[in-house]
Design an enzyme around this catalytic site. Structure first.
Site, PDB file in Angstrom:
ATOM      1  N   GLU A  36       0.835  -0.954   0.139  1.00 24.35           N
ATOM      2  CA  GLU A  36      -0.119   0.031  -0.064  1.00 24.35           C
ATOM      3  C   GLU A  36       0.988   1.212   0.018  1.00 24.35           C
ATOM      4  O   GLU A  36       1.884   1.212   0.404  1.00 24.35           O
ATOM      5  CB  GLU A  36      -0.873   0.022   1.192  1.00 24.35           C
ATOM      6  N   ASN A  76      -6.684   1.531   2.719  1.00 21.40           N
ATOM      7  CA  ASN A  76      -7.410   2.755   2.963  1.00 21.40           C
ATOM      8  C   ASN A  76      -6.905   3.814   1.997  1.00 21.40           C
ATOM      9  O   ASN A  76      -7.678   4.677   1.742  1.00 21.40           O
ATOM     10  CB  ASN A  76      -7.035   3.517   4.649  1.00 21.40           C
ATOM     11  N   ASN A 122     -12.317  -0.691  -1.021  1.00 26.68           N
ATOM     12  CA  ASN A 122     -11.487  -1.333   0.315  1.00 26.68           C
ATOM     13  C   ASN A 122     -12.206  -0.910   1.664  1.00 26.68           C
ATOM     14  O   ASN A 122     -12.895   0.187   1.842  1.00 26.68           O
ATOM     15  CB  ASN A 122      -9.868  -0.822   0.427  1.00 26.68           C
ATOM     16  N   GLU A 123     -12.477  -1.891   2.402  1.00 29.96           N
ATOM     17  CA  GLU A 123     -13.051  -1.869   3.638  1.00 29.96           C
ATOM     18  C   GLU A 123     -14.356  -0.678   3.727  1.00 29.96           C
ATOM     19  O   GLU A 123     -14.217   0.022   4.612  1.00 29.96           O
ATOM     20  CB  GLU A 123     -11.965  -1.439   4.639  1.00 29.96           C
ATOM     21  N   TYR A 169      -6.794  -8.733  11.599  1.00 30.41           N
ATOM     22  CA  TYR A 169      -5.501  -8.786  12.247  1.00 30.41           C
ATOM     23  C   TYR A 169      -5.681  -9.119  13.579  1.00 30.41           C
ATOM     24  O   TYR A 169      -6.798  -8.609  14.354  1.00 30.41           O
ATOM     25  CB  TYR A 169      -5.084  -7.067  12.348  1.00 30.41           C
ATOM     26  N   GLU A 221      -6.585  -9.251   3.564  1.00 27.70           N
ATOM     27  CA  GLU A 221      -5.483  -8.539   4.466  1.00 27.70           C
ATOM     28  C   GLU A 221      -5.675  -9.439   5.640  1.00 27.70           C
ATOM     29  O   GLU A 221      -6.648  -9.967   6.473  1.00 27.70           O
ATOM     30  CB  GLU A 221      -6.116  -7.081   4.850  1.00 27.70           C
ATOM     31  N   GLN A 226       1.198  -6.605   5.563  1.00 31.23           N
ATOM     32  CA  GLN A 226       1.760  -6.332   3.920  1.00 31.23           C
ATOM     33  C   GLN A 226       3.144  -6.964   3.795  1.00 31.23           C
ATOM     34  O   GLN A 226       3.535  -7.902   4.657  1.00 31.23           O
ATOM     35  CB  GLN A 226       1.696  -4.697   3.952  1.00 31.23           C
TER      36      GLN A 226
HETATM   37  O1  AHR Z   1      -3.049  -2.710   6.225  1.00 32.05           O
HETATM   38  C1  AHR Z   1      -3.436  -1.748   6.824  1.00 32.05           C
HETATM   39  C2  AHR Z   1      -4.615  -1.392   6.774  1.00 32.05           C
HETATM   40  O2  AHR Z   1      -5.570  -2.045   7.563  1.00 32.05           O
HETATM   41  C3  AHR Z   1      -5.360  -1.179   5.345  1.00 32.05           C
HETATM   42  O3  AHR Z   1      -5.108   0.121   4.727  1.00 32.05           O
HETATM   43  C4  AHR Z   1      -6.732  -1.068   5.682  1.00 32.05           C
HETATM   44  O4  AHR Z   1      -7.374  -1.782   4.493  1.00 32.05           O
HETATM   45  C5  AHR Z   1      -6.762  -1.979   7.043  1.00 32.05           C
HETATM   46  O5  AHR Z   1      -7.672  -1.325   7.754  1.00 32.05           O
END
Ligand code: AHR
Length: 498
Positions: free
Chosen positions: A26, A71, A171-172, A243, A291, A348
């Site tokens: 990103e 994001n 995205n999200e 995450y 992700e 990432q």
């Molecule tokens: O990977 C970091 C961020 O985590 C990304 O930009 C977003 O999509 C997620 O919230």
């Protein structure tokens, strides 16, 4: 303590899609600027890409990299990143409150991707923008020539189309933090119409529809069902993001997070199939876990980072040994669902919550999580075999039974090997029996273990101490293999089969 894995050749249930070992770059922190791209660094090539980073990316063997966000994409104008570099505008990136110079755009990233032999998983901006810009980007990237956008690409130095096959529809979009955040109905309609228009340009491309930002979002479930209801016929995958962290410093609870991931995947799969049934559709929607990782170490330090700079050190988690163990459990979990999870992106790749770190004036180095990822990515190819596990277990606040042994096996027919991945979550060693029914074992090729480190041990530029070592503690008697799995260990066993 005893633990046993039984696999049977008749239970090979899914071919691993290589894209399961994808990753993510990103425009965030030092992922691009100061990560993959750092002109002036002694390791930079003539285009400014760091060769030391490229070497490590190749070691990870990632077949697909999601780009340019995250994001970031929800406020990005892709046109800013094409044309002569000196004419490109400097802009505010609102997602990360940084400065974007646009020195790297689609052309540069595609060149880098070709160097490291990976495909691009392109995200379009459905936050501040929409259908029109998305279809223009596709025309720019994939149309042969003779139109405004495709000829602009050629003028900008790229004769042949980029040929990007996988596209993320935003995205999200469920997240209130997202620029251009939408309700499920708003997003579902926009995604449907965007995919429909883009398919008219190139019907060979595949789409990832945004699922929830994580399984604990208040709209989780409703979101999936609504957006699928709108866009089902035009999309191919639904996304999952997750995450984990260990802020409570509770190792047992932390290592059980892969069970949470397992439930998340099963739940989303069920929702895809519920909409399939509702629509009497013949089409199956698969999953893109685009992700996934561990993210919490850098939360406090990020509050101190000054805004509006280029390449600030954001999200620079330094991973320890327990993180490598959880990452191994998460990879095993993805393999257990390889029949439905076709794409997954470790988020990432470089500097930003990443297996690869770079020093500004120094070298690139491997974090602890690099190793389980690299081993599964390189050796976990072929047919996944449904495992039968016998193991003791422990209890956490959210799971009644967390098995000490987490394990999966993959049959690589070309390489004539069965590869077993195993984590011992417990603090006692495991006397591990592997019963490979229906495979003719000729020898043990490799037993590699990551074990014996302090649970909080990290690597750094000078020393990559936390890494796998070959182990001799393995025996083959007839067709039964036994191995000692050290307490709190990551293990890979490669067995030659006829
Ligand atoms: O990977 C970091 C961020 O985590 C990304 O930009 C977003 O999509 C997620 O919230």
């Amino acid at each position: 303590m005893q633990a046993k894995l039984t696999i049977n050749k008749s239970n090979e249930f899914a071919e691993v899609d290589p894209r399961l070992y994808g990753s993510f770059i990103e425009h965030l922190g030092r992922a691009v600027y100061g990560g993959i791209y750092q002109p002036g660094h002694p390791e930079a090539d003539e285009k400014g890409f760091r060769k030391d980073v490229m070497e490590l990316v190749k070691e990870l063997n990632v077949p697909l990299v999601r780009y340019p966000g995250g994001n970031f994409v929800s406020g990005y104008n892709w046109e800013d990143g094409v044309g002569p570099v000196e004419d490109r505008p400097k802009k505010l990136d609102l997602a990360w409150r940084s400065l974007e110079t646009n020195e790297v755009g689609i052309h540069e990233f595609a060149e880098w991707a070709e160097e490291v032999d990976t495909e691009i998983d392109m995200a379009v901006n459905l936050g501040t923008r929409g259908l029109d810009e998305a279809r223009n980007l596709l025309e720019y990237c994939n149309f042969e020539g003779g139109t405004y956008w495709s000829d602009l690409r050629r003028q900008n130095g790229r004769e042949k189309p980029f040929g990007i096959k996988t596209w993320c529809l935003g995205n999200e979009m469920d997240g209130p933090w997202q620029i251009g955040h939408k309700t499920a109905d708003e997003y579902g309609r926009l995604a449907e119409e965007t995919a429909k228009a883009m398919k008219l340009i190139d019907d060979s491309i595949e789409f990832v529809l945004c699922g929830s930002s994580n399984s604990h979002m208040p709209t989780f479930g409703e979101w999936e069902l609504t957006v699928l209801d709108h866009a089902y016929e035009y999309v191919d995958y639904l996304s999952l993001h997750q995450y984990y962290g260990n802020p409570e410093n509770d190792l047992k609870h932390y290592l059980a997070r892969s069970l949470d991931m397992d439930e998340f995947i099963s739940g989303v799969t069920a929702m895809c199939d519920a909409i399939k049934a509702k629509k009497h559709s013949k089409k199956t929607i698969n999953l893109s876990f685009d992700e996934w990782n561990i993210w919490y170490h850098s939360n406090e330090q990020d509050k101190e980072v000054a805004p509006w700079e280029v390449g600030s050190p954001l999200l620079e988690d330094h991973y320890n040994f327990e993180d490598a163990l959880l990452l191994g459990c998460m990879m095993i979990t993805l393999l257990k669902h390889a029949d439905r999870v076709k794409i997954a992106c470790l988020a990432q790749l470089v500097n930003v919550i990443a297996p690869i770190m770079t020093e500004e004036d120094g070298e690139a180095w491997r974090q602890t999580i690099f190793y389980p990822f690299a081993q599964v990515s390189n050796y976990g190819r072929g047919q996944v075999i449904r495992p039968v596990i016998e193991s003791g277990s422990y209890k956490t606040s959210d799971f009644a039974e967390v098995p000490y042994l987490e394990s999966i096996a993959v049959h690589n027919i070309q390489a004539q090997e069965v590869v077993i991945f195993a984590v011992n979550r417990g603090e006692e060693s495991l006397d591990f029996t592997m019963n490979l029914e229906g495979y003719d074992i000729t020898k043990i090729k490799e037993f590699s273990q990551m074990a014996g480190f302090d649970i909080k041990e990290v690597n750094n530029e000078k020393e990559e101490r936390v890494k796998p070592e070959a182990s001799e503690s393995i025996r083959l008697e007839g067709q039964i293999i036994t191995a000692d799995l050290e307490p709190l260990s990551w293990n890979m066993i490669r067995v030659a089969v006829k």
